[in-house]
Design a protein around this motif. Structure first.
Motif, PDB file in Angstrom:
ATOM      1  N   GLU A  52       0.851  -1.192   0.000  1.00 51.14           N
ATOM      2  CA  GLU A  52       0.000   0.000   0.000  1.00 51.14           C
ATOM      3  C   GLU A  52       0.887   1.242   0.000  1.00 51.14           C
ATOM      4  O   GLU A  52       1.140   1.843   1.048  1.00 51.14           O
ATOM      5  CB  GLU A  52      -0.912   0.004   1.227  1.00 51.14           C
ATOM      6  N   SER A  53       1.411   1.605  -1.164  1.00 53.27           N
ATOM      7  CA  SER A  53       2.288   2.767  -1.257  1.00 53.27           C
ATOM      8  C   SER A  53       1.440   3.991  -1.581  1.00 53.27           C
ATOM      9  O   SER A  53       1.069   4.242  -2.723  1.00 53.27           O
ATOM     10  CB  SER A  53       3.352   2.559  -2.340  1.00 53.27           C
ATOM     11  N   VAL A  54       1.108   4.753  -0.536  1.00 55.56           N
ATOM     12  CA  VAL A  54       0.181   5.878  -0.675  1.00 55.56           C
ATOM     13  C   VAL A  54       0.962   7.174  -0.870  1.00 55.56           C
ATOM     14  O   VAL A  54       1.776   7.551  -0.036  1.00 55.56           O
ATOM     15  CB  VAL A  54      -0.712   5.998   0.573  1.00 55.56           C
ATOM     16  N   PRO A  55       0.741   7.892  -1.984  1.00 57.22           N
ATOM     17  CA  PRO A  55       1.512   9.111  -2.219  1.00 57.22           C
ATOM     18  C   PRO A  55       0.870  10.355  -1.614  1.00 57.22           C
ATOM     19  O   PRO A  55      -0.346  10.425  -1.433  1.00 57.22           O
ATOM     20  CB  PRO A  55       1.506   9.220  -3.750  1.00 57.22           C
ATOM     21  N   VAL A  56       1.719  11.319  -1.289  1.00 56.15           N
ATOM     22  CA  VAL A  56       1.278  12.675  -0.956  1.00 56.15           C
ATOM     23  C   VAL A  56       1.877  13.587  -2.013  1.00 56.15           C
ATOM     24  O   VAL A  56       3.073  13.515  -2.307  1.00 56.15           O
ATOM     25  CB  VAL A  56       1.751  13.105   0.445  1.00 56.15           C
ATOM     26  N   LEU A  73      10.875   9.838  -2.237  1.00 59.50           N
ATOM     27  CA  LEU A  73      10.469  11.161  -2.694  1.00 59.50           C
ATOM     28  C   LEU A  73      10.805  11.253  -4.168  1.00 59.50           C
ATOM     29  O   LEU A  73      11.940  10.948  -4.573  1.00 59.50           O
ATOM     30  CB  LEU A  73      11.171  12.269  -1.905  1.00 59.50           C
ATOM     31  N   VAL A  74       9.844  11.666  -4.985  1.00 54.80           N
ATOM     32  CA  VAL A  74      10.027  11.791  -6.424  1.00 54.80           C
ATOM     33  C   VAL A  74       9.688  13.221  -6.842  1.00 54.80           C
ATOM     34  O   VAL A  74       8.639  13.749  -6.453  1.00 54.80           O
ATOM     35  CB  VAL A  74       9.115  10.806  -7.198  1.00 54.80           C
ATOM     36  N   VAL A  75      10.572  13.835  -7.614  1.00 57.05           N
ATOM     37  CA  VAL A  75      10.250  15.134  -8.210  1.00 57.05           C
ATOM     38  C   VAL A  75       9.395  14.833  -9.440  1.00 57.05           C
ATOM     39  O   VAL A  75       9.870  14.300 -10.434  1.00 57.05           O
ATOM     40  CB  VAL A  75      11.506  15.934  -8.585  1.00 57.05           C
ATOM     41  N   THR A  80       5.232  20.085   2.193  1.00 53.87           N
ATOM     42  CA  THR A  80       3.913  20.326   2.788  1.00 53.87           C
ATOM     43  C   THR A  80       3.156  19.006   2.903  1.00 53.87           C
ATOM     44  O   THR A  80       2.981  18.292   1.919  1.00 53.87           O
ATOM     45  CB  THR A  80       3.107  21.307   1.924  1.00 53.87           C
ATOM     46  N   ALA A  81       2.719  18.661   4.108  1.00 56.66           N
ATOM     47  CA  ALA A  81       1.961  17.424   4.333  1.00 56.66           C
ATOM     48  C   ALA A  81       1.266  17.514   5.683  1.00 56.66           C
ATOM     49  O   ALA A  81       1.871  17.938   6.670  1.00 56.66           O
ATOM     50  CB  ALA A  81       2.881  16.218   4.286  1.00 56.66           C
ATOM     51  N   SER A  82       0.015  17.103   5.737  1.00 52.11           N
ATOM     52  CA  SER A  82      -0.751  17.156   6.982  1.00 52.11           C
ATOM     53  C   SER A  82      -0.989  15.759   7.535  1.00 52.11           C
ATOM     54  O   SER A  82      -1.034  14.777   6.790  1.00 52.11           O
ATOM     55  CB  SER A  82      -2.095  17.862   6.749  1.00 52.11           C
ATOM     56  N   GLY A  83      -1.145  15.669   8.855  1.00 50.34           N
ATOM     57  CA  GLY A  83      -1.506  14.408   9.502  1.00 50.34           C
ATOM     58  C   GLY A  83      -0.440  13.333   9.468  1.00 50.34           C
ATOM     59  O   GLY A  83      -0.752  12.144   9.607  1.00 50.34           O
ATOM     60  N   VAL A 141       6.610  17.757  -6.080  1.00 44.08           N
ATOM     61  CA  VAL A 141       7.125  16.503  -5.544  1.00 44.08           C
ATOM     62  C   VAL A 141       5.995  15.607  -5.050  1.00 44.08           C
ATOM     63  O   VAL A 141       4.928  16.070  -4.646  1.00 44.08           O
ATOM     64  CB  VAL A 141       8.130  16.746  -4.394  1.00 44.08           C
ATOM     65  N   ASP A 142       6.257  14.308  -5.103  1.00 44.69           N
ATOM     66  CA  ASP A 142       5.402  13.295  -4.495  1.00 44.69           C
ATOM     67  C   ASP A 142       6.238  12.544  -3.471  1.00 44.69           C
ATOM     68  O   ASP A 142       7.434  12.276  -3.700  1.00 44.69           O
ATOM     69  CB  ASP A 142       4.898  12.284  -5.527  1.00 44.69           C
ATOM     70  N   ILE A 143       5.638  12.176  -2.344  1.00 44.06           N
ATOM     71  CA  ILE A 143       6.303  11.292  -1.398  1.00 44.06           C
ATOM     72  C   ILE A 143       5.451  10.041  -1.231  1.00 44.06           C
ATOM     73  O   ILE A 143       4.221  10.111  -1.182  1.00 44.06           O
ATOM     74  CB  ILE A 143       6.561  11.966  -0.034  1.00 44.06           C
ATOM     75  N   PHE A 144       6.133   8.898  -1.203  1.00 42.31           N
ATOM     76  CA  PHE A 144       5.448   7.608  -1.164  1.00 42.31           C
ATOM     77  C   PHE A 144       5.837   6.836   0.085  1.00 42.31           C
ATOM     78  O   PHE A 144       7.011   6.767   0.443  1.00 42.31           O
ATOM     79  CB  PHE A 144       5.829   6.763  -2.386  1.00 42.31           C
ATOM     80  N   THR A 145       4.844   6.239   0.731  1.00 41.88           N
ATOM     81  CA  THR A 145       5.118   5.334   1.837  1.00 41.88           C
ATOM     82  C   THR A 145       5.865   4.112   1.287  1.00 41.88           C
ATOM     83  O   THR A 145       5.782   3.816   0.095  1.00 41.88           O
ATOM     84  CB  THR A 145       3.816   4.886   2.517  1.00 41.88           C
ATOM     85  N   PRO A 146       6.600   3.382   2.135  1.00 42.10           N
ATOM     86  CA  PRO A 146       7.382   2.236   1.641  1.00 42.10           C
ATOM     87  C   PRO A 146       6.489   1.148   1.054  1.00 42.10           C
ATOM     88  O   PRO A 146       5.485   0.763   1.659  1.00 42.10           O
ATOM     89  CB  PRO A 146       8.132   1.752   2.881  1.00 42.10           C
ATOM     90  N   LEU A 147       6.885   0.661  -0.121  1.00 47.00           N
ATOM     91  CA  LEU A 147       6.099  -0.350  -0.831  1.00 47.00           C
ATOM     92  C   LEU A 147       5.935  -1.617   0.000  1.00 47.00           C
ATOM     93  O   LEU A 147       4.917  -2.303  -0.083  1.00 47.00           O
ATOM     94  CB  LEU A 147       6.778  -0.681  -2.160  1.00 47.00           C
ATOM     95  N   HIS A 148       6.940  -1.930   0.812  1.00 45.20           N
ATOM     96  CA  HIS A 148       6.910  -3.169   1.595  1.00 45.20           C
ATOM     97  C   HIS A 148       6.609  -2.917   3.066  1.00 45.20           C
ATOM     98  O   HIS A 148       6.799  -3.805   3.898  1.00 45.20           O
ATOM     99  CB  HIS A 148       8.260  -3.888   1.454  1.00 45.20           C
ATOM    100  N   GLY A 149       6.122  -1.701   3.375  1.00 43.78           N
ATOM    101  CA  GLY A 149       5.978  -1.321   4.765  1.00 43.78           C
ATOM    102  C   GLY A 149       4.590  -1.437   5.348  1.00 43.78           C
ATOM    103  O   GLY A 149       4.417  -1.262   6.552  1.00 43.78           O
TER     104      GLY A 149
END
Length: 255
Positions: A58-62, A95-97, A81-84, A141-149
């Motif tokens: 569950e790799s959820v991006p912001v 992190l991906v540009v 910038t990210a909330s919660g 930019v996008d930030i992604f939670t770990p694919l295996h986490g």
């Protein structure tokens, strides 16, 4: 600098399950037993997982439309910038540009702070600083939670990437080794009573009927293959028909 490509696993260690991380293992790290079976270090989500089921990440991006803080080349801690967000929610992720200045750059996230004032601080690994300076005019930019986490049982829509096969019962939020290449048992979703014997009935696909199971089709023709495309997970090993909702042995091919 040299680093091990695999963690050497003694027989039995591939079944290790822990409520806390073991040693310095990183999520996604590979382990190998002497027979050549390869496993990937994962962490279950808040729901437990049964044995012999395929799991997805569950790799959820912001997404931050445009960064609000400019950073110079070489910066290893950036502001996004990210909330919660709580501390280290994104540790082990990326992190991906996504667009604008620096588009295409990717960094493994070592740690992150909790949200404060609407932003978080993301730290990369030493030596992996920005290659292109960020611009507050167009860097997205996008930030992604770990694919295996935070892995879960593969859903029946077949749309998400399967990252491994459980080799035992995995309690909620526990770390474990998931089989990604080699021999292992999986729970079968059989298309019919006489399925699995013929040459064209050996491919293991994502089940669209039972979450986490491996689907074995009955005499698939070209039309069925094109209409029902889904990720191939491996090959059935036994030379006889299989039984629905029972464990069978497969050679898993997820690397």
């Amino acid at each position: 600098m040299a680093f091990p490509n695999y963690v050497g696993l003694e027989y039995g260690e591939q079944h290790d399950v822990s409520s806390t991380n073991i040693g310095n293992l990183e999520l996604g790290m590979l382990g190998m037993t002497r027979d050549g079976n390869i496993y990937r270090w994962c962490k279950a989500s808040g729901t437990g997982i049964a044995a012999g089921l395929f799991v997805v990440g569950e790799s959820v991006p912001v997404h931050e439309s445009t960064v609000t803080v400019a950073h110079a080349v070489g910066t290893e801690t950036v502001t996004v910038t990210a909330s919660g967000v709580t501390a280290d929610d994104y540790a082990g992720g990326y992190l991906v540009v996504q667009a604008g200045t620096g588009a295409g750059e990717i960094h493994r996230i070592k740690s992150n702070t909790a949200t404060s004032g609407g932003t978080i601080q993301i730290t990369f690994h030493a030596g992996d600083g920005l290659k292109v300076a960020w611009s507050t005019s167009d860097t997205d930019v996008d930030i992604f939670t770990p694919l295996h986490g935070s892995v879960v049982i593969a859903p029946v829509d077949g749309r998400q990437l399967v990252v491994g096969l459980t080799q035992g019962i995995i309690p909620a939020s526990n770390y474990f080794w998931a089989l990604v290449q080699g021999v292992g048992p999986f729970m079968v979703d059989a298309a019919g009573a006489a399925t699995g014997l013929e040459l064209d009935e050996k491919a293991i696909k994502q089940s669209l009927n039972h979450a986490g199971q491996g689907f074995i089709d009955a005499a698939p023709d070209a039309t069925k293959i094109l209409a029902g495309f889904r990720q191939q997970l491996g090959y059935l090993l036994q030379e006889e028909d299989v039984v629905d909702n029972e464990m069978e042995l497969g050679y898993i091919t997820l690397l």
